[in-house]
Write a protein that holds these residues in place. Structure first.
Motif, PDB file in Angstrom:
ATOM      1  N   GLY A  10      18.630   4.418 -44.983  1.00  0.00           N
ATOM      2  CA  GLY A  10      18.820   3.566 -43.815  1.00  0.00           C
ATOM      3  C   GLY A  10      17.604   2.741 -43.413  1.00  0.00           C
ATOM      4  N   ILE A  11      16.690   2.469 -44.357  1.00  0.00           N
ATOM      5  CA  ILE A  11      15.525   1.641 -44.019  1.00  0.00           C
ATOM      6  C   ILE A  11      15.958   0.201 -43.778  1.00  0.00           C
ATOM      7  CG2 ILE A  11      13.865   3.066 -45.267  1.00  0.00           C
ATOM      8  CD1 ILE A  11      14.017   0.834 -47.488  1.00  0.00           C
ATOM      9  N   ASP A  12      15.069  -0.593 -43.217  1.00  0.00           N
ATOM     10  CA  ASP A  12      15.423  -1.972 -42.908  1.00  0.00           C
ATOM     11  C   ASP A  12      15.484  -2.842 -44.164  1.00  0.00           C
ATOM     12  OD1 ASP A  12      12.817  -3.125 -43.500  1.00  0.00           O
ATOM     13  OD2 ASP A  12      12.128  -2.377 -41.567  1.00  0.00           O
ATOM     14  N   SER A  13      16.136  -3.977 -44.033  1.00  0.00           N
ATOM     15  CA  SER A  13      16.372  -4.860 -45.174  1.00  0.00           C
ATOM     16  C   SER A  13      15.075  -5.435 -45.743  1.00  0.00           C
ATOM     17  CB  SER A  13      17.327  -5.987 -44.792  1.00  0.00           C
ATOM     18  OG  SER A  13      16.801  -6.741 -43.730  1.00  0.00           O
ATOM     19  N   GLU A  14      14.060  -5.601 -44.930  1.00  0.00           N
ATOM     20  CA  GLU A  14      12.775  -6.120 -45.424  1.00  0.00           C
ATOM     21  C   GLU A  14      12.138  -5.134 -46.407  1.00  0.00           C
ATOM     22  OE1 GLU A  14       9.335  -8.123 -46.316  1.00  0.00           O
ATOM     23  OE2 GLU A  14      11.251  -8.876 -45.550  1.00  0.00           O
ATOM     24  N   GLN A  16      13.764  -2.873 -48.115  1.00  0.00           N
ATOM     25  CA  GLN A  16      14.638  -2.895 -49.297  1.00  0.00           C
ATOM     26  C   GLN A  16      14.260  -4.064 -50.199  1.00  0.00           C
ATOM     27  OE1 GLN A  16      18.882  -2.609 -48.709  1.00  0.00           O
ATOM     28  NE2 GLN A  16      18.643  -1.112 -47.075  1.00  0.00           N
ATOM     29  N   GLU A  44      20.228  -1.098 -52.425  1.00  0.00           N
ATOM     30  CA  GLU A  44      21.035  -0.962 -51.210  1.00  0.00           C
ATOM     31  C   GLU A  44      21.979   0.238 -51.309  1.00  0.00           C
ATOM     32  OE1 GLU A  44      24.393  -3.500 -48.737  1.00  0.00           O
ATOM     33  OE2 GLU A  44      22.985  -4.580 -50.012  1.00  0.00           O
TER      34      GLU A  44
END
Length: 151
Positions: A10-14, A16, A44
Protein backbone atom coordinates in the motif's frame (compact mmCIF):
# COMPACT_ATOMS: atom_id res chain seq x y z
CA UNK A 1 25.70 3.40 4.07
CA UNK A 2 23.24 1.08 2.35
CA UNK A 3 19.95 0.39 4.09
CA UNK A 4 17.89 -2.69 3.15
CA UNK A 5 14.21 -3.03 4.01
CA UNK A 6 10.98 -4.64 2.88
CA UNK A 7 8.64 -2.40 0.94
CA UNK A 8 5.32 -2.28 2.75
CA UNK A 9 2.05 -3.03 1.00
CA UNK A 10 0.00 0.00 0.00
CA UNK A 11 2.87 2.46 -0.54
CA UNK A 12 2.26 5.61 -2.53
CA UNK A 13 2.46 5.73 -6.32
CA UNK A 14 5.65 7.84 -6.29
CA UNK A 15 7.57 5.14 -4.43
CA UNK A 16 6.10 2.51 -6.76
CA UNK A 17 7.45 4.57 -9.68
CA UNK A 18 10.92 4.67 -8.07
CA UNK A 19 10.91 0.87 -7.74
CA UNK A 20 9.74 0.50 -11.34
CA UNK A 21 12.50 2.83 -12.56
CA UNK A 22 15.11 0.79 -10.69
CA UNK A 23 13.84 -2.56 -11.98
CA UNK A 24 13.82 -1.21 -15.54
CA UNK A 25 17.58 -1.68 -15.46
CA UNK A 26 16.92 -5.42 -15.25
CA UNK A 27 14.44 -5.34 -18.13
CA UNK A 28 16.28 -3.03 -20.52
CA UNK A 29 18.78 -5.72 -21.40
CA UNK A 30 15.89 -7.95 -22.45
CA UNK A 31 14.62 -5.36 -24.94
CA UNK A 32 10.96 -5.98 -24.19
CA UNK A 33 8.80 -3.52 -26.13
CA UNK A 34 6.34 -2.82 -23.32
CA UNK A 35 8.84 -3.28 -20.51
CA UNK A 36 7.97 -0.17 -18.47
CA UNK A 37 4.27 -0.96 -18.40
CA UNK A 38 5.04 -4.61 -17.62
CA UNK A 39 7.31 -3.73 -14.68
CA UNK A 40 4.98 -1.02 -13.39
CA UNK A 41 1.97 -3.36 -13.45
CA UNK A 42 3.93 -6.12 -11.73
CA UNK A 43 5.15 -3.80 -8.96
CA UNK A 44 1.61 -2.52 -8.43
CA UNK A 45 0.21 -6.07 -8.23
CA UNK A 46 3.03 -7.18 -5.90
CA UNK A 47 2.21 -4.41 -3.45
CA UNK A 48 -1.50 -5.22 -3.12
CA UNK A 49 -2.55 -6.44 0.31
CA UNK A 50 -3.51 -9.93 -0.89
CA UNK A 51 -0.32 -10.53 -2.88
CA UNK A 52 2.18 -13.25 -1.99
CA UNK A 53 4.90 -11.21 -3.69
CA UNK A 54 7.43 -9.21 -1.69
CA UNK A 55 9.96 -6.56 -2.58
CA UNK A 56 13.04 -5.68 -0.57
CA UNK A 57 15.04 -2.64 -1.62
CA UNK A 58 18.54 -1.38 -0.97
CA UNK A 59 18.74 2.38 -0.55
CA UNK A 60 21.78 4.64 -0.39
CA UNK A 61 21.51 8.38 0.17
CA UNK A 62 17.76 8.31 -0.63
CA UNK A 63 18.42 6.51 -3.93
CA UNK A 64 17.18 2.99 -4.63
CA UNK A 65 20.22 1.01 -5.76
CA UNK A 66 18.99 -2.59 -5.61
CA UNK A 67 15.97 -4.82 -5.17
CA UNK A 68 14.98 -8.39 -4.44
CA UNK A 69 11.59 -9.43 -5.81
CA UNK A 70 10.15 -12.78 -4.75
CA UNK A 71 6.97 -14.80 -4.29
CA UNK A 72 5.98 -17.11 -1.48
CA UNK A 73 4.36 -20.33 -2.65
CA UNK A 74 3.59 -23.79 -1.34
CA UNK A 75 5.58 -26.88 -2.23
CA UNK A 76 4.87 -30.52 -1.53
CA UNK A 77 8.57 -31.20 -2.01
CA UNK A 78 9.51 -28.60 0.63
CA UNK A 79 6.70 -29.52 3.00
CA UNK A 80 5.36 -26.00 3.24
CA UNK A 81 6.04 -22.48 2.03
CA UNK A 82 9.09 -21.63 -0.03
CA UNK A 83 10.37 -18.58 -1.88
CA UNK A 84 10.85 -18.27 -5.61
CA UNK A 85 13.32 -15.42 -6.06
CA UNK A 86 12.24 -13.81 -9.32
CA UNK A 87 14.81 -11.04 -9.41
CA UNK A 88 17.86 -9.90 -7.51
CA UNK A 89 19.02 -6.69 -9.12
CA UNK A 90 21.62 -4.06 -8.29
CA UNK A 91 22.00 -0.95 -10.43
CA UNK A 92 25.12 -1.20 -12.58
CA UNK A 93 26.80 1.80 -10.90
CA UNK A 94 26.52 0.13 -7.47
CA UNK A 95 27.65 -3.42 -8.22
CA UNK A 96 30.55 -5.25 -6.58
CA UNK A 97 29.96 -3.52 -3.26
CA UNK A 98 28.14 -6.30 -1.42
CA UNK A 99 24.65 -4.93 -2.03
CA UNK A 100 23.28 -8.10 -3.67
CA UNK A 101 24.61 -10.16 -0.76
CA UNK A 102 23.07 -7.77 1.76
CA UNK A 103 19.70 -7.95 -0.02
CA UNK A 104 19.80 -11.73 -0.19
CA UNK A 105 20.78 -12.05 3.49
CA UNK A 106 17.81 -9.86 4.45
CA UNK A 107 15.48 -12.07 2.42
CA UNK A 108 16.95 -15.21 4.04
CA UNK A 109 16.59 -13.73 7.52
CA UNK A 110 12.98 -12.70 6.79
CA UNK A 111 12.24 -16.19 5.44
CA UNK A 112 13.61 -17.85 8.57
CA UNK A 113 11.38 -15.66 10.73
CA UNK A 114 8.37 -16.66 8.60
CA UNK A 115 9.17 -20.40 8.88
CA UNK A 116 9.77 -20.61 5.14
CA UNK A 117 11.16 -24.05 4.20
CA UNK A 118 13.46 -23.08 1.33
CA UNK A 119 14.26 -20.80 -1.56
CA UNK A 120 14.79 -21.41 -5.25
CA UNK A 121 15.98 -19.20 -8.08
CA UNK A 122 17.71 -19.39 -11.38
CA UNK A 123 20.55 -17.56 -13.01
CA UNK A 124 22.31 -17.66 -16.33
CA UNK A 125 24.71 -20.54 -16.95
CA UNK A 126 27.58 -18.13 -17.62
CA UNK A 127 26.88 -15.77 -14.72
CA UNK A 128 29.89 -16.78 -12.62
CA UNK A 129 29.82 -13.87 -10.16
CA UNK A 130 26.18 -14.43 -9.27
CA UNK A 131 26.65 -18.19 -8.99
CA UNK A 132 29.61 -17.60 -6.66
CA UNK A 133 27.44 -15.35 -4.47
CA UNK A 134 24.68 -17.95 -4.24
CA UNK A 135 27.13 -20.77 -3.50
CA UNK A 136 28.86 -18.68 -0.81
CA UNK A 137 25.53 -18.43 1.01
CA UNK A 138 24.79 -22.15 0.86
CA UNK A 139 22.71 -22.39 -2.30
CA UNK A 140 23.32 -25.51 -4.37
CA UNK A 141 22.73 -26.48 -7.98
CA UNK A 142 19.48 -28.18 -8.91
CA UNK A 143 19.66 -30.03 -12.17
CA UNK A 144 16.44 -29.40 -14.07
CA UNK A 145 15.05 -28.07 -17.27
CA UNK A 146 12.73 -25.15 -16.73
CA UNK A 147 9.78 -24.70 -19.07
CA UNK A 148 7.54 -21.71 -19.64
CA UNK A 149 4.24 -20.80 -21.23
CA UNK A 150 2.64 -17.40 -21.87
CA UNK A 151 -1.03 -16.71 -22.21
Amino acid sequence: MVKVYEVTKGIDSEFQRRITDLLMGQMESLGTKDAYEQVSTTVELALKEDSQAHIFVAEKDDTLVGAAFFNVALSIDKGGHYIWLNDLYVHQEHRNRGIAKKLLLHVIHWAEQQNIKGMELETGINNGATKALYNSLGFYDIISKRYGFRF
